[in-house]
Enzyme design. Structure first.
Site, PDB file in Angstrom:
ATOM      1  N   ASP A 157       3.621-117.325 -23.112  1.00  0.00           N
ATOM      2  CA  ASP A 157       5.432-117.029 -21.987  1.00  0.00           C
ATOM      3  C   ASP A 157       5.683-118.405 -23.053  1.00  0.00           C
ATOM      4  OD1 ASP A 157       2.541-118.481 -21.177  1.00  0.00           O
ATOM      5  OD2 ASP A 157       4.116-119.019 -19.128  1.00  0.00           O
ATOM      6  N   ASP A 213       7.633-106.648 -30.416  1.00  0.00           N
ATOM      7  CA  ASP A 213       9.516-106.042 -30.504  1.00  0.00           C
ATOM      8  C   ASP A 213      10.242-107.347 -30.802  1.00  0.00           C
ATOM      9  OD1 ASP A 213       8.563-103.405 -30.244  1.00  0.00           O
ATOM     10  OD2 ASP A 213      10.344-103.233 -29.438  1.00  0.00           O
ATOM     11  N   TYR A 240      -3.440-101.082 -21.435  1.00  0.00           N
ATOM     12  CA  TYR A 240      -3.516 -99.873 -22.034  1.00  0.00           C
ATOM     13  C   TYR A 240      -4.958 -98.915 -21.957  1.00  0.00           C
ATOM     14  CZ  TYR A 240       0.620-101.539 -23.536  1.00  0.00           C
ATOM     15  OH  TYR A 240       1.751-102.177 -23.734  1.00  0.00           O
ATOM     16  N   LYS A 290      -3.304-116.064 -22.301  1.00  0.00           N
ATOM     17  CA  LYS A 290      -3.039-115.787 -20.887  1.00  0.00           C
ATOM     18  C   LYS A 290      -4.052-116.854 -20.069  1.00  0.00           C
ATOM     19  CE  LYS A 290       1.044-116.877 -17.582  1.00  0.00           C
ATOM     20  NZ  LYS A 290       1.474-118.258 -18.184  1.00  0.00           N
ATOM     21  N   ASP A 317       2.214-105.918 -28.234  1.00  0.00           N
ATOM     22  CA  ASP A 317       3.141-104.966 -27.947  1.00  0.00           C
ATOM     23  C   ASP A 317       4.760-105.325 -28.122  1.00  0.00           C
ATOM     24  OD1 ASP A 317       4.565-102.273 -27.823  1.00  0.00           O
ATOM     25  OD2 ASP A 317       3.475-101.598 -26.145  1.00  0.00           O
TER      26      ASP A 317
END
Ligand code: NAI
Length: 348
Positions: free
Chosen positions: A210, A238, A128, A177, A234
Site C-alpha cells: 500500500d 499498470d 494466480y 504485505k 500485476d
C-alpha cells in the site's frame, strides 16, 4: 555466438493491432539484419483469436513447436483468448520473471519526466495459480502459493537486473504485505533478504504494497528495481505505466532460465485496429529488451549495441516530435516505422 550465426525469432502476429505492430517490428529487425553483423531469422507464427478460428486452437501445436525451435519469442498482443496463449506459454517455458520497465521518455506526457524503474514480478505463484473452490454456493475460498524456491529465484533475478542497469545507486525494493499475509509474504520477504546478502553493492529495502502504491505516485524517482509477488506486480506495473504516460510505449519481458518471450503491456486494441494509427513503440521496445536478453544469454556485445541504438533512435524520434497519434503526434504506424528504419540506415 559467432558472427555469422543467426538468432531464430518466432514472431506471434496476434489480433487487433497485433499484425500492424508485428509488421513494424519485423521490418526493423530485418533492417538491423541487413545493415549490421547481428543476424535474425524471423518466423511468423499463428496464435490468438485468429488461430482459434482458423485451426480450432488459440495456441496450435505447430506454433508451440516453432516457438520451441526459436531462440526467443516476440509476441504481438492477442485478443479475447489471450489467457489461452500467454498463460499457457508462461507455464510451458517456466517463464517465472515478468519484467516491466517504467521509464520516462522525452515529449511524452506522464506525471513526471525523470522516472526510470523496473518492476520484477514473480510470474508462477500467488493467487494466480487459480486454486479457487466453492465451500458452498455463497462462499469461495482461494488459495495462495508461495515457495522459498520461487521467491529466491525471482529475488536473484531482481538483483541481476539491478546490477545490469546503469544506475549509480543500485537498489532493490521487495514489496509485500507481510503484516497481514504473515506466512506467505514473510517467506517472500525473508527470501529476498537472504539473496540480498550476496549482493553487497546493491542496496536493499522492503516496503508494504500500500505504501509502495502511494510512493509510485508521490516519488517514483526513489525506486530502482521493485521485486514483488504476482498479483501486486500485476497492479503496480499498470500504475507505473500510467505514471510515465500510458500503454503505447510499454514493453514487457517474460523470462525463464532457458527461454524468454517479449510483448507489449497492452492488449489487441480492437478500437483502432486496421487504421494504421497504433503506436508500434511498445513492440519495438519489446524487441530491444529481447536483444538485451539475447546479448546476456549468448555473451554477445554486438547485439547489445544494436539494442542501445534502437532505443536511442526511438528517443530521438520523440525529441523531434515524430510521434504517433496516441501520444500527441501525427504519424501513422507505417510512417513512424519508416522513420525508424531511415534512422537505422543512417547510423551506419
Ligand atoms: P488494450 O490494451 O487493447 O487497449 C486499451 C486502450 O489503449 C485502447 O483505447 C487502445 O486503443 C489503446 N492502445 C493500446 N495499445 C495501443 C497502441 N500500441 N497504440 C495506440 N493506442 C493503444 O485493452 P482492452 O481494450 O481492454 O483489450 C483488448 C483485447 O486485448 C482484449 O481482447 C484482451 O483480452 C486483449 N489483451 C491481450 C493481452 C495480451 O496479448 N498479452 C493483454 C491485455 C489484453
Amino acid at each position: 555466438m559467432g558472427i555469422m550465426s543467426k538468432y531464430k525469432i518466432s514472431l506471434i502476429e496476434g489480433d487487433g493491432i497485433g499484425p500492424e505492430l508485428a509488421a513494424s517490428a519485423k521490418k526493423i529487425l530485418e533492417t538491423i539484419h541487413d545493415t549490421t553483423e547481428t543476424k535474425f531469422e524471423i518466423k511468423q507464427v499463428s496464435a490468438g483469436d485468429n488461430a482459434l478460428v482458423k485451426y480450432g486452437k488459440a495456441l496450435p501445436d505447430f506454433t508451440v513447436n516453432d516457438i520451441k525451435n526459436s531462440d526467443a519469442c516476440l509476441k504481438s498482443p492477442v485478443g479475447e483468448f489471450a489467457a489461452d496463449v500467454i498463460i499457457v506459454l508462461r507455464r510451458m517455458f517456466d517463464l517465472y520473471a515478468n519484467i516491466r520497465p517504467a521509464k520516462s521518455y522525452p515529449n511524452i506526457k506522464g506525471l513526471y519526466d525523470d522516472v526510470d524503474l523496473v518492476i520484477v514480478r514473480e510470474n508462477t505463484e500467488d493467487v494466480y495459480i487459480g486454486w479457487e473452490f466453492n465451500l458452498d454456493d455463497d462462499t469461495i475460498i482461494a488459495l495462495r502459493l508461495a515457495t522459498k524456491r520461487a521467491s529466491e529465484r525471482i529475488a536473484q533475478y531482481a538483483f541481476k537486473v539491478a546490477e545490469f542497469r546503469n544506475k549509480n545507486n543500485k537498489k532493490v525494493t521487495a514489496v509485500h504485505k507481510a503484516n497481514v499475509l504473515r506466512k506467505s509474504d514473510r517467506l517472500f520477504v525473508n527470501s529476498c533478504k537472504n539473496v540480498a546478502q550476496k549482493y553487497p553493492n546493491v542496496q536493499f529495502n522492503d516496503s508494504y504494497v500500500d505504501a509502495c502504491a502511494m510512493n509510485l505516485i508521490r516519488n517514483p524517482q526513489d525506486f530502482d528495481v521493485i521485486v514483488t509477488t504476482n498479483l501486486f506486480g500485476d497492479i503496480l506495473s499498470d500504475e507505473a505505466a500510467q505514471v510515465v504516460g500510458g500503454l503505447g510505449m510499454g514493453p514487457t519481458a517474460n523470462i525463464g532460465d532457458n527461454f524468454a518471450l517479449f510483448e507489449p503491456v497492452h492488449g489487441a486494441a480492437f478500437d483502432i485496429a486496421g487504421k494504421d494509427v497504433a503506436n508500434p513503440s511498445s513492440l519495438i521496445l519489446s524487441a530491444k529488451m529481447m536483444m538485451e536478453w539475447l546479448s546476456s544469454k549468448n555473451k554477445d556485445n554486438k547485439i547489445l549495441e544494436e539494442s542501445k541504438k534502437l532505443e536511442s533512435i526511438i528517443i530521438s524520434m520523440l525529441q523531434e516530435n515524430k510521434k504517433t497519434i496516441d501520444i500527441g503526434g501525427k504519424l501513422s504506424t507505417t510512417e513512424f516505422t519508416e522513420n525508424v528504419i531511415k534512422k537505422l540506415k543512417e547510423y551506419y
